[in-house]
Scaffold this motif. Structure first.
Motif, short mmCIF file in Angstrom:
data_model
loop_
_atom_site.label_atom_id
_atom_site.label_comp_id
_atom_site.label_asym_id
_atom_site.label_seq_id
_atom_site.Cartn_x
_atom_site.Cartn_y
_atom_site.Cartn_z
N ARG A 209 18.65 -8.49 43.48
CA ARG A 209 18.92 -7.05 43.29
C ARG A 209 18.48 -6.22 44.48
O ARG A 209 19.26 -5.43 45.01
N ASP A 210 17.23 -6.41 44.94
CA ASP A 210 16.76 -5.52 46.00
C ASP A 210 17.44 -5.80 47.33
O ASP A 210 17.80 -4.89 48.06
N LYS A 211 17.66 -7.11 47.60
CA LYS A 211 18.37 -7.46 48.84
C LYS A 211 19.79 -6.88 48.78
O LYS A 211 20.31 -6.36 49.73
N GLY A 212 20.38 -6.98 47.58
CA GLY A 212 21.74 -6.43 47.41
C GLY A 212 21.77 -4.94 47.66
O GLY A 212 22.68 -4.41 48.30
N ARG A 213 20.70 -4.24 47.20
CA ARG A 213 20.63 -2.78 47.43
C ARG A 213 20.52 -2.48 48.92
O ARG A 213 21.25 -1.63 49.44
N GLN A 214 19.64 -3.24 49.60
CA GLN A 214 19.44 -2.99 51.04
C GLN A 214 20.74 -3.24 51.81
O GLN A 214 21.15 -2.43 52.64
N VAL A 215 21.41 -4.36 51.51
CA VAL A 215 22.65 -4.69 52.24
C VAL A 215 23.73 -3.66 51.92
O VAL A 215 24.43 -3.18 52.82
N ALA A 216 23.81 -3.24 50.66
CA ALA A 216 24.82 -2.23 50.28
C ALA A 216 24.55 -0.92 51.02
O ALA A 216 25.47 -0.29 51.57
N GLU A 217 23.29 -0.54 51.11
CA GLU A 217 22.91 0.70 51.81
C GLU A 217 23.39 0.64 53.26
O GLU A 217 24.10 1.54 53.74
N THR A 218 23.08 -0.45 53.94
CA THR A 218 23.45 -0.62 55.35
C THR A 218 24.97 -0.60 55.53
O THR A 218 25.51 0.11 56.38
N ALA A 243 21.98 1.94 45.39
CA ALA A 243 22.22 2.41 46.77
C ALA A 243 23.20 3.58 46.77
O ALA A 243 23.00 4.59 47.46
N LEU A 244 24.24 3.49 45.97
CA LEU A 244 25.24 4.57 45.91
C LEU A 244 24.60 5.86 45.39
O LEU A 244 24.76 6.94 45.96
N GLU A 245 23.83 5.71 44.32
CA GLU A 245 23.21 6.92 43.72
C GLU A 245 22.20 7.54 44.68
O GLU A 245 22.11 8.76 44.80
N ALA A 246 21.50 6.68 45.45
CA ALA A 246 20.53 7.21 46.43
C ALA A 246 21.26 7.99 47.53
O ALA A 246 20.71 8.93 48.12
N ALA A 247 22.53 7.60 47.75
CA ALA A 247 23.31 8.29 48.81
C ALA A 247 24.11 9.46 48.23
O ALA A 247 24.97 10.03 48.91
N GLY A 248 23.84 9.78 46.97
CA GLY A 248 24.52 10.93 46.34
C GLY A 248 25.97 10.64 45.96
O GLY A 248 26.76 11.55 45.73
N LYS A 249 26.32 9.33 45.90
CA LYS A 249 27.70 8.97 45.52
C LYS A 249 27.72 8.55 44.05
O LYS A 249 26.72 8.10 43.50
N LYS A 250 28.89 8.68 43.42
CA LYS A 250 29.02 8.32 42.01
C LYS A 250 29.63 6.91 41.85
O LYS A 250 30.84 6.73 42.11
N GLY A 273 29.95 3.58 32.63
CA GLY A 273 31.02 3.93 33.56
C GLY A 273 30.69 3.70 35.02
O GLY A 273 31.38 4.19 35.92
N LYS A 274 29.61 2.94 35.31
CA LYS A 274 29.19 2.73 36.70
C LYS A 274 29.73 1.42 37.27
O LYS A 274 29.79 1.25 38.48
N LEU A 275 30.05 0.48 36.38
CA LEU A 275 30.57 -0.83 36.81
C LEU A 275 31.93 -1.02 36.14
O LEU A 275 32.05 -0.78 34.92
N LEU A 276 32.92 -1.45 36.91
CA LEU A 276 34.27 -1.61 36.35
C LEU A 276 34.33 -2.78 35.37
O LEU A 276 34.81 -2.66 34.25
N ALA A 277 33.83 -3.94 35.84
CA ALA A 277 33.93 -5.16 35.03
C ALA A 277 33.04 -6.25 35.61
O ALA A 277 32.63 -6.17 36.78
N THR A 278 32.72 -7.25 34.77
CA THR A 278 32.01 -8.43 35.27
C THR A 278 32.62 -9.67 34.62
O THR A 278 32.89 -9.68 33.41
N VAL A 279 32.87 -10.69 35.43
CA VAL A 279 33.41 -11.96 34.92
C VAL A 279 32.20 -12.78 34.46
O VAL A 279 31.23 -12.95 35.19
N GLU A 280 32.26 -13.30 33.24
CA GLU A 280 31.11 -14.04 32.72
C GLU A 280 30.85 -15.31 33.53
O GLU A 280 31.78 -15.96 34.01
#
Ligand code: GZL
Length: 326
Positions: A209-218, A243-250, A273-280
């Motif tokens: 999760r946190d690595k994903g946030r950092q990479v998404a931010e960058t 990361a999106l919410e920290a950047a003020g994006k929806k 309403g923040k995630l479209l879908a997830t494949v199990e």
């Protein structure tokens, strides 16, 4: 990706099986003698996300149910430690090893060492490089999902939601792991067929999760025009949402996110309403893993790939299915 793809190798082994030749016996795969109970090993990759914790819980619950002794190890994210974990199970003379190989190549020596020691291995959840080790020859079978199909289904959902027009950031899983390799293959190949879909960046967040946030931010800073994110697992998708919410994006409006696994947090994000879908990608391996071991002990021919089927979670079903999620 090796020339001989995993699927080709598995299909070839299935064909051999269908012809009645049992590669297991012919190739000296160690047997599992019929006994009342067993001492089995389960070599886990790490415990840093709900998926891994749910998988471990399922294996421990099943061992208790069967009355088998479970030798459990946690490699804490290190393939090298996972190899030594398997070697310690061999030294303890377990009857069989369940192994979730963290990465496709580094775990080959562990698989071969177990075979040499006369201990059968069943691969759970992740597989090994098929050009280096084969089901029915070097290990009994691979039990797991079709990761290529998971990636493809994630792409289909994104194409539908964006009418085939998106600028995509891809968050990859653990480098060298079979889910990361194949989820990338399935998604990228499907998206390439759509002229309006473009992957502008793709980088590993190590399924965390946190690595994903950092990479998404960058990557979002480098690509402010991104309109979609494909995460190889829900933990990284949750990081991307932060990361999106920290950047003020929806998330779900400015940027559409699609993912894989089906964790409780992901289903809640779909409801919100923040995630479209997830494949199990179902982590509850216990029943099928122990059942397969018992079938092997009875001398049954085990198919080279015991496929886990995956559901699909989106706004149409997330709310009613969240109670079962992990
Ligand atoms: C997939 C499994 C992956 C999950 C991640 O079978 O190996 O590893 O998708 C987990 O969440 O870390």
């Amino acid at each position: 990706m090796t020339l001989l793809t995993r699927r080709t190798a598995l299909l070839a082994a299935t064909a051999a099986l269908a012809l009645g030749t049992n590669p297991a016996l012919a190739q000296g795969l160690p047997p599992l003698k019929a006994k009342q109970t067993y001492k089995v090993g389960f070599a886990q990759t790490e415990s840093n996300n709900p998926w891994r914790i749910a998988q471990t819980q399922s294996m421990q619950d099943q061992a208790k149910k069967e009355g088998w002794q479970l030798v459990y190890t946690d490699a804490a994210g290190s393939a090298a430690k996972q190899v030594s974990d398997v070697n310690s199970m061999i030294a303890q003379k377990v009857d069989l090893i369940f192994l979730a190989p963290r990465e496709e190549k580094p775990l080959i020596p562990a698989v071969m060492a177990a075979k040499k020691a006369g201990i059968p291995v069943i691969l759970l959840d992740r597989s090994v490089d098929p050009s280096l080790a084969k089901p029915g020859v070097d290990y009994v079978t691979f039990i797991g999902s079709d990761f290529v199909d998971e990636g493809k289904r994630a792409a289909e959902a994104l194409i539908k939601a964006t009418n085939g027009k998106a600028t995509i950031i891809e968050l990859e899983g653990t480098t060298g792991s079979s889910p990361a390799n194949d989820r990338k293959k399935g998604f990228d190949e499907r998206v390439k067929a759509e002229s309006g879909m473009k992957i502008v960046a793709s980088q590993s967040g190590d399924f965390a999760r946190d690595k994903g946030r950092q990479v998404a931010e960058t990557l979002l800073q480098a690509h402010p025009d991104a309109t979609a994110i494909y995460a190889h697992n829900d933990e990284m998708a949750m990081g991307a949402i932060a990361a999106l919410e920290a950047a003020g994006k929806k998330p779900g409006k400015d940027v559409i996110i699609v993912s894989i696994d089906g964790t409780r947090d992901a289903l809640q994000a779909i409801v919100d309403g923040k995630l479209l879908a997830t494949v199990e990608c179902n982590p509850k391996f216990g029943p099928k893993a122990f059942e397969t071991a018992k079938r092997y002990a009875k001398g049954e021919k085990i198919e080279p790939w015991v496929v886990n089927t995956d559901r699909f979670f989106d706004a149409s079903n997330a709310k009613q299915l969240i109670t079962d999620a992990y």
